[in-house]
Design a protein around this motif. Sequence first.
Motif, PDB file in Angstrom:
ATOM      1  N   LYS A   1      16.924  -5.431  -7.671  1.00  0.00           N
ATOM      2  CA  LYS A   1      18.123  -6.033  -7.099  1.00  0.00           C
ATOM      3  C   LYS A   1      18.721  -7.096  -8.011  1.00  0.00           C
ATOM      4  O   LYS A   1      19.934  -7.327  -7.992  1.00  0.00           O
ATOM      5  N   ASP A   2      17.883  -7.748  -8.808  1.00  0.00           N
ATOM      6  CA  ASP A   2      18.389  -8.795  -9.697  1.00  0.00           C
ATOM      7  C   ASP A   2      18.824  -8.254 -11.052  1.00  0.00           C
ATOM      8  O   ASP A   2      19.239  -9.025 -11.922  1.00  0.00           O
ATOM      9  N   GLY A   3      18.725  -6.948 -11.241  1.00  0.00           N
ATOM     10  CA  GLY A   3      19.230  -6.341 -12.466  1.00  0.00           C
ATOM     11  C   GLY A   3      18.181  -5.904 -13.465  1.00  0.00           C
ATOM     12  O   GLY A   3      18.486  -5.141 -14.385  1.00  0.00           O
ATOM     13  N   LEU A   4      16.951  -6.364 -13.334  1.00  0.00           N
ATOM     14  CA  LEU A   4      15.904  -5.975 -14.276  1.00  0.00           C
ATOM     15  C   LEU A   4      15.640  -4.475 -14.171  1.00  0.00           C
ATOM     16  O   LEU A   4      15.445  -3.950 -13.082  1.00  0.00           O
ATOM     17  N   ALA A   5      15.646  -3.789 -15.311  1.00  0.00           N
ATOM     18  CA  ALA A   5      15.374  -2.354 -15.310  1.00  0.00           C
ATOM     19  C   ALA A   5      13.949  -2.112 -14.842  1.00  0.00           C
ATOM     20  O   ALA A   5      13.005  -2.772 -15.295  1.00  0.00           O
ATOM     21  N   MET A   6      13.775  -1.161 -13.923  1.00  0.00           N
ATOM     22  CA  MET A   6      12.441  -0.866 -13.408  1.00  0.00           C
ATOM     23  C   MET A   6      11.562  -0.290 -14.506  1.00  0.00           C
ATOM     24  O   MET A   6      11.982   0.564 -15.279  1.00  0.00           O
ATOM     25  N   SER A   7      10.328  -0.773 -14.555  1.00  0.00           N
ATOM     26  CA  SER A   7       9.355  -0.327 -15.547  1.00  0.00           C
ATOM     27  C   SER A   7       7.963  -0.564 -15.004  1.00  0.00           C
ATOM     28  O   SER A   7       7.721  -1.562 -14.300  1.00  0.00           O
ATOM     29  N   SER A   8       7.039   0.332 -15.325  1.00  0.00           N
ATOM     30  CA  SER A   8       5.652   0.131 -14.919  1.00  0.00           C
ATOM     31  C   SER A   8       5.089  -1.134 -15.540  1.00  0.00           C
ATOM     32  O   SER A   8       4.180  -1.759 -14.991  1.00  0.00           O
ATOM     33  N   ARG A   9       5.618  -1.534 -16.700  1.00  0.00           N
ATOM     34  CA  ARG A   9       5.112  -2.722 -17.398  1.00  0.00           C
ATOM     35  C   ARG A   9       5.631  -4.031 -16.796  1.00  0.00           C
ATOM     36  O   ARG A   9       5.167  -5.103 -17.189  1.00  0.00           O
ATOM     37  N   ASN A  10       6.566  -3.974 -15.874  1.00  0.00           N
ATOM     38  CA  ASN A  10       7.070  -5.208 -15.268  1.00  0.00           C
ATOM     39  C   ASN A  10       5.959  -5.992 -14.564  1.00  0.00           C
ATOM     40  O   ASN A  10       6.065  -7.217 -14.404  1.00  0.00           O
ATOM     41  N   VAL A  11       4.899  -5.292 -14.136  1.00  0.00           N
ATOM     42  CA  VAL A  11       3.803  -5.977 -13.436  1.00  0.00           C
ATOM     43  C   VAL A  11       3.063  -6.937 -14.356  1.00  0.00           C
ATOM     44  O   VAL A  11       2.354  -7.825 -13.891  1.00  0.00           O
ATOM     45  N   TYR A  12       3.201  -6.775 -15.675  1.00  0.00           N
ATOM     46  CA  TYR A  12       2.561  -7.688 -16.621  1.00  0.00           C
ATOM     47  C   TYR A  12       3.210  -9.066 -16.623  1.00  0.00           C
ATOM     48  O   TYR A  12       2.591 -10.050 -17.028  1.00  0.00           O
ATOM     49  N   LEU A  13       4.482  -9.132 -16.251  1.00  0.00           N
ATOM     50  CA  LEU A  13       5.260 -10.355 -16.442  1.00  0.00           C
ATOM     51  C   LEU A  13       4.777 -11.500 -15.551  1.00  0.00           C
ATOM     52  O   LEU A  13       4.600 -11.330 -14.338  1.00  0.00           O
ATOM     53  N   LYS A  14       4.588 -12.673 -16.163  1.00  0.00           N
ATOM     54  CA  LYS A  14       4.329 -13.874 -15.381  1.00  0.00           C
ATOM     55  C   LYS A  14       5.645 -14.344 -14.764  1.00  0.00           C
ATOM     56  O   LYS A  14       6.719 -13.889 -15.143  1.00  0.00           O
ATOM     57  N   GLU A  15       5.561 -15.264 -13.823  1.00  0.00           N
ATOM     58  CA  GLU A  15       6.744 -15.653 -13.045  1.00  0.00           C
ATOM     59  C   GLU A  15       7.900 -16.106 -13.941  1.00  0.00           C
ATOM     60  O   GLU A  15       9.026 -15.628 -13.793  1.00  0.00           O
ATOM     61  N   GLU A  16       7.643 -17.004 -14.877  1.00  0.00           N
ATOM     62  CA  GLU A  16       8.720 -17.506 -15.720  1.00  0.00           C
ATOM     63  C   GLU A  16       9.202 -16.432 -16.688  1.00  0.00           C
ATOM     64  O   GLU A  16      10.399 -16.355 -16.993  1.00  0.00           O
ATOM     65  N   GLU A  17       8.311 -15.580 -17.166  1.00  0.00           N
ATOM     66  CA  GLU A  17       8.711 -14.470 -18.027  1.00  0.00           C
ATOM     67  C   GLU A  17       9.635 -13.527 -17.274  1.00  0.00           C
ATOM     68  O   GLU A  17      10.630 -13.038 -17.818  1.00  0.00           O
ATOM     69  N   ARG A  18       9.309 -13.278 -16.024  1.00  0.00           N
ATOM     70  CA  ARG A  18      10.130 -12.390 -15.179  1.00  0.00           C
ATOM     71  C   ARG A  18      11.539 -12.950 -15.005  1.00  0.00           C
ATOM     72  O   ARG A  18      12.531 -12.208 -15.072  1.00  0.00           O
ATOM     73  N   ILE A  19      11.643 -14.254 -14.822  1.00  0.00           N
ATOM     74  CA  ILE A  19      12.948 -14.890 -14.665  1.00  0.00           C
ATOM     75  C   ILE A  19      13.754 -14.784 -15.957  1.00  0.00           C
ATOM     76  O   ILE A  19      14.935 -14.411 -15.948  1.00  0.00           O
ATOM     77  N   GLN A  20      13.115 -15.082 -17.080  1.00  0.00           N
ATOM     78  CA  GLN A  20      13.830 -15.051 -18.347  1.00  0.00           C
ATOM     79  C   GLN A  20      14.170 -13.631 -18.788  1.00  0.00           C
ATOM     80  O   GLN A  20      15.138 -13.415 -19.533  1.00  0.00           O
ATOM     81  N   ALA A  21      13.400 -12.657 -18.319  1.00  0.00           N
ATOM     82  CA  ALA A  21      13.665 -11.258 -18.672  1.00  0.00           C
ATOM     83  C   ALA A  21      14.991 -10.758 -18.106  1.00  0.00           C
ATOM     84  O   ALA A  21      15.530  -9.747 -18.574  1.00  0.00           O
ATOM     85  N   LEU A  22      15.530 -11.470 -17.137  1.00  0.00           N
ATOM     86  CA  LEU A  22      16.829 -11.082 -16.590  1.00  0.00           C
ATOM     87  C   LEU A  22      17.933 -11.205 -17.640  1.00  0.00           C
ATOM     88  O   LEU A  22      19.014 -10.635 -17.479  1.00  0.00           O
ATOM     89  N   SER A  23      17.652 -11.937 -18.720  1.00  0.00           N
ATOM     90  CA  SER A  23      18.646 -12.071 -19.780  1.00  0.00           C
ATOM     91  C   SER A  23      18.966 -10.732 -20.429  1.00  0.00           C
ATOM     92  O   SER A  23      20.043 -10.571 -21.021  1.00  0.00           O
ATOM     93  N   LEU A  24      18.068  -9.753 -20.317  1.00  0.00           N
ATOM     94  CA  LEU A  24      18.325  -8.441 -20.920  1.00  0.00           C
ATOM     95  C   LEU A  24      19.507  -7.761 -20.240  1.00  0.00           C
ATOM     96  O   LEU A  24      20.500  -7.402 -20.881  1.00  0.00           O
TER      97      LEU A  24
END
Length: 280
Positions: free
Chosen positions: A179-202
């Motif tokens: 919903k926030d725009g991050l492309a779905m990926s099996s590897r998204n589960v690796y992301l820590k909370e702050e990494e997940r937030i900053q990954a929205l820059s993609l």
Amino acid sequence: MNIVKTVTELRSWTAEQRAKGNRISFVPTMGYLHEGHMSLVDLAKQHADVVVMSIFVNPLQFGPNEDLERYPRDLERDQVMAEKRGVDLLFVPDVKEMYPQETKTVIQVKGVTDRLCGASRPGHFDGVATVVCKLFNMVQPDSAFFGQKDAQQVAVIQQMVQDLNIPVQVIPCPIVREKDGLAMSSRNVYLKEEERIQALSLSQSLQEARDAYSKGKTPAEIRELIIARISSQPLADIDYVEVLAYPSLEPIEEFGDTSFLIALAVRFGKTRLIDNLMMT
């Protein structure tokens, strides 16, 4: 839903389907399924009478320092998701079934693998093309479905199918996003909370690139815009940002009438994410 683990069982089932006159759609995956995979199943059901899905974490496409051993796996969960979505047969081979002996034949697709992930992950697409070719030979589907998130992979497989006269229709499918725009990926589960937030820059940078294109910006200017946007995130480590013709994946200096791809790969901690924007 039928679940088989051997090539013999798979071929027996698909032969029965063809004898009945059924068309077969195929969705190859590495498992740890998400809604992006399920969207492929939905489209596959529209194109054929039965749907085959494979789950196999292919060691040939992982480099020596990549995440083969820690790649997320949950077969029980995947089986439930696949059955609920309408998969007719789930093929879940182990490594010995797929590679019973040392592999001496490798499929190498040239040209379209020279850049992007092909450049930063040497040998990756040799592994992808080889396993997909094997799976096509095993399943012999009428159509196969691949997510556009890995646009280079789609181009590689389409080139392989064309060059080797493999009788399967390769169908690219739209990127599915959170919903926030991050492309779905099996590897998204690796992301820590702050990494997940900053990954929205993609995804945000790709949207800004779309706007910049509509305002007449050049490929070079768009590339620099994306690099600046992502580099503003302290945890981001850019692998590549490229603006290329598609499907040739050749560099372009100006936009014309042909399709083009804005593709990027960025690491956040130990997690490498890819995303892209296709423009036609």
